[in-house]
Write a protein that holds these residues in place. Sequence first.
Motif, PDB file in Angstrom:
ATOM      1  N   GLY A 280       0.792  -1.219   0.000  1.00 45.93           N
ATOM      2  CA  GLY A 280       0.000   0.000   0.000  1.00 45.93           C
ATOM      3  C   GLY A 280       0.824   1.268   0.000  1.00 45.93           C
ATOM      4  O   GLY A 280       0.263   2.369  -0.095  1.00 45.93           O
ATOM      5  N   LEU A 281       2.144   1.153   0.111  1.00 46.52           N
ATOM      6  CA  LEU A 281       2.991   2.337   0.228  1.00 46.52           C
ATOM      7  C   LEU A 281       2.753   3.320  -0.915  1.00 46.52           C
ATOM      8  O   LEU A 281       2.751   4.540  -0.705  1.00 46.52           O
ATOM      9  N   LEU A 282       2.556   2.819  -2.125  1.00 42.44           N
ATOM     10  CA  LEU A 282       2.406   3.683  -3.298  1.00 42.44           C
ATOM     11  C   LEU A 282       0.954   3.891  -3.700  1.00 42.44           C
ATOM     12  O   LEU A 282       0.679   4.422  -4.787  1.00 42.44           O
ATOM     13  N   GLY A 283       0.016   3.486  -2.865  1.00 45.69           N
ATOM     14  CA  GLY A 283      -1.384   3.591  -3.238  1.00 45.69           C
ATOM     15  C   GLY A 283      -1.827   2.414  -4.083  1.00 45.69           C
ATOM     16  O   GLY A 283      -1.156   1.389  -4.176  1.00 45.69           O
ATOM     17  N   ARG A 284      -2.958   2.570  -4.739  1.00 45.66           N
ATOM     18  CA  ARG A 284      -3.588   1.429  -5.405  1.00 45.66           C
ATOM     19  C   ARG A 284      -3.106   1.206  -6.842  1.00 45.66           C
ATOM     20  O   ARG A 284      -3.095   0.075  -7.315  1.00 45.66           O
ATOM     21  N   GLU A 285      -2.728   2.260  -7.552  1.00 43.85           N
ATOM     22  CA  GLU A 285      -2.524   2.116  -9.002  1.00 43.85           C
ATOM     23  C   GLU A 285      -1.212   2.706  -9.484  1.00 43.85           C
ATOM     24  O   GLU A 285      -1.109   3.130 -10.620  1.00 43.85           O
ATOM     25  N   HIS A 286      -0.192   2.763  -8.666  1.00 43.56           N
ATOM     26  CA  HIS A 286       1.054   3.390  -9.105  1.00 43.56           C
ATOM     27  C   HIS A 286       1.712   2.564 -10.214  1.00 43.56           C
ATOM     28  O   HIS A 286       1.818   1.334 -10.102  1.00 43.56           O
ATOM     29  N   PRO A 287       2.179   3.195 -11.283  1.00 45.60           N
ATOM     30  CA  PRO A 287       2.700   2.429 -12.431  1.00 45.60           C
ATOM     31  C   PRO A 287       3.974   1.632 -12.139  1.00 45.60           C
ATOM     32  O   PRO A 287       4.266   0.664 -12.859  1.00 45.60           O
ATOM     33  N   GLN A 288       4.750   2.027 -11.126  1.00 45.20           N
ATOM     34  CA  GLN A 288       5.959   1.248 -10.811  1.00 45.20           C
ATOM     35  C   GLN A 288       5.653  -0.030 -10.043  1.00 45.20           C
ATOM     36  O   GLN A 288       6.450  -0.962 -10.040  1.00 45.20           O
ATOM     37  N   GLN A 289       4.526  -0.067  -9.378  1.00 45.10           N
ATOM     38  CA  GLN A 289       4.231  -1.195  -8.493  1.00 45.10           C
ATOM     39  C   GLN A 289       3.781  -2.410  -9.282  1.00 45.10           C
ATOM     40  O   GLN A 289       2.880  -2.336 -10.113  1.00 45.10           O
ATOM     41  N   GLN A 290       4.412  -3.551  -8.976  1.00 44.51           N
ATOM     42  CA  GLN A 290       4.041  -4.829  -9.588  1.00 44.51           C
ATOM     43  C   GLN A 290       3.438  -5.723  -8.502  1.00 44.51           C
ATOM     44  O   GLN A 290       3.866  -5.669  -7.346  1.00 44.51           O
ATOM     45  N   ARG A 291       2.487  -6.554  -8.886  1.00 46.14           N
ATOM     46  CA  ARG A 291       1.809  -7.391  -7.899  1.00 46.14           C
ATOM     47  C   ARG A 291       1.965  -8.890  -8.153  1.00 46.14           C
ATOM     48  O   ARG A 291       1.754  -9.691  -7.247  1.00 46.14           O
ATOM     49  N   HIS A 292       2.302  -9.257  -9.352  1.00 47.29           N
ATOM     50  CA  HIS A 292       2.314 -10.674  -9.716  1.00 47.29           C
ATOM     51  C   HIS A 292       3.649 -11.061 -10.359  1.00 47.29           C
ATOM     52  O   HIS A 292       4.437 -10.217 -10.765  1.00 47.29           O
ATOM     53  N   GLN A 293       3.870 -12.380 -10.429  1.00 47.26           N
ATOM     54  CA  GLN A 293       5.050 -12.944 -11.113  1.00 47.26           C
ATOM     55  C   GLN A 293       6.365 -12.421 -10.518  1.00 47.26           C
ATOM     56  O   GLN A 293       7.347 -12.199 -11.255  1.00 47.26           O
ATOM     57  N   ARG A 294       6.413 -12.266  -9.198  1.00 42.92           N
ATOM     58  CA  ARG A 294       7.630 -11.742  -8.583  1.00 42.92           C
ATOM     59  C   ARG A 294       8.809 -12.686  -8.764  1.00 42.92           C
ATOM     60  O   ARG A 294       9.936 -12.250  -9.014  1.00 42.92           O
ATOM     61  N   ARG A 295       8.576 -13.971  -8.659  1.00 38.58           N
ATOM     62  CA  ARG A 295       9.665 -14.936  -8.804  1.00 38.58           C
ATOM     63  C   ARG A 295      10.328 -14.811 -10.166  1.00 38.58           C
ATOM     64  O   ARG A 295      11.561 -14.802 -10.278  1.00 38.58           O
ATOM     65  N   LEU A 296       9.526 -14.726 -11.205  1.00 39.06           N
ATOM     66  CA  LEU A 296      10.066 -14.597 -12.552  1.00 39.06           C
ATOM     67  C   LEU A 296      10.839 -13.294 -12.715  1.00 39.06           C
ATOM     68  O   LEU A 296      11.926 -13.256 -13.306  1.00 39.06           O
ATOM     69  N   ALA A 297      10.302 -12.208 -12.165  1.00 40.79           N
ATOM     70  CA  ALA A 297      10.982 -10.912 -12.264  1.00 40.79           C
ATOM     71  C   ALA A 297      12.332 -10.939 -11.557  1.00 40.79           C
ATOM     72  O   ALA A 297      13.324 -10.395 -12.064  1.00 40.79           O
TER      73      ALA A 297
END
Length: 583
Positions: A280-297
């Motif tokens: 939640g640090l960057l709010g709901r829709e910040h373009p830098q924030q990723q939510r999925h596929q962290r392992r692959l990234a």
Amino acid sequence: MNDRARPRHGGDAVAEALQAQGVACLFTLCGGHISPILSAAKARGIRVVDVRDEATTVFAADATARLTGRPGVAAVTAGPGIANTVTALKNAQLAQSPVVLIGGAAPTALQGRGALQDIDQRPLVEPHVKRCFKVGRVRDLAPALMQAFALAQAGVPGPVFVECAVDLLYDEALIRQWYADAAGKGLSLADRALRWYLNRHAAKLFDGSAAPAKLDVQVPAVPVAGAGALARALEALRRAERPLLVLGSQAVVEAAQAERLAEAVARLGIPVYLSGMARGLLGREHPQQQRHQRRLALREADCVLLAGLPCDFRLDYGKHVRRGATLIAANRSARDARLNRRPDVAAIADAGRFIQALAQGLGAAPARWAAWTATLATRDQAREAEIAAQAAADGEHVNPLALLRELDAVAAEDAVFVADGGDFVATASYVLRPRGPLAWLDPGAFGTLGVGAGFALGAKLARPRQEVWILFGDGACGWGLVEFDSFVRQGIAVIAVVGNDAGWTQIAREQVKLLGDDVATVLARTAYHEVAAGFGAAGLLVKHAHEVVPALARARELASQGRPVLVNVWLDKTEFREGSLSM
């Protein structure tokens, strides 16, 4: 009795230290060993919040600490009271939350002689705290508390325990009378020796207690990274083609710095994954924030910055970060910075301040990073589309993904989410979008079930004007249900949503697959809403999808009127989190 009319006692010294530290709420479950502390705290305007389980007091203090950046405080009685806090203490220790636990103890002259609730408490508590203070004189009560507050916040934050024996807390005349009664009036040599010993003991307890204590509040220095580590990290970022930032709970331990940290992350321009309290640090829709596929990234990134989290099971013990990548670890703990994977750059410092320093030193983000960020964003969008498709699937009861998407849509823009459960809560972490900094509380690395009620209590008292939701798995809610009594009595209007799929589903998924046996993982469609109603809260039942939106709206309406609410939602089983067992 009016506070001014009664004799001064040790509880006053404790309460004055709490008052000097700016403590607003003291969480407790009453006991005769600590009654003077509670009375004195109340007399000084500190809100005494009494609950039904000692563990709840520490969970509530933990949540208060996370949201305010100042130590939360709990007080519990001796023996079993202390023992009941151990899980919550360990959770706070592993989550690196600054908590001060005040514990009662048997009279100093009777310890080890079979007194009521008398055990050696230090071995029980010591492994789970930064330090145990065992106070031996009344005049040392306030100084011990002041040291405890400073230590809880210093370096790697964590819980501190202060033991206050009952004969330090009541007034001197009463304690001397207790000892006189205990000594009796016998004339034998043994009787006279006992009287002499107890009189001498009492004199030591109260020696110097009339002198006012120094209540100087110590604010520990924030650990800052050295110039060398900062320079090497900046050099690595400037070389990077595919940098990645993973931000953990320790990065937001300075609650007052959360907005500045968010601004710094945005200035860095690095794609970022947020975990734990950083969600939640960057709010709901910040373009830098990723939510999925962290392992692959992580496997594709050529420079990974871990800020405020170790390479533990959540990062597959460091194996998610490929060996060819430059690893930068910013952490207050040298051990955590090097856990399982030695970083190329170790900044042993406050991770949030380190990110701010990096943003200041880097300047504008290189344009070449935009393509990398876009690649990750495209993957995120694809995963969101998959989740939306899975949420559209109909069943006999309620699709958990659909429920959570509706909750994400209707919760207030200042909502705080408290996570307490296994499968249902883990599913929520994919769907719910915390609205801003410090708006998500989960147990942390210990994975403790049962945090929900205490966390919500602490959160609502720290942020009384904000909407607080508890996300309960039906297994986890068993610990917190009794605290609906506390919510009602204290006027704490939280909203709990129970994901009721009649099972310990996170365990059952793999257990049944690997062992062919669902033993001990099956629950019932229990009427949790009726239990909450029995305590005086509002209870709502949802069995079908069309009932979800009206029930959530009604829950918000009731909470806005000051009434705690529990919404019991019957869920369908899904395959959303197959293969999710953690070790």
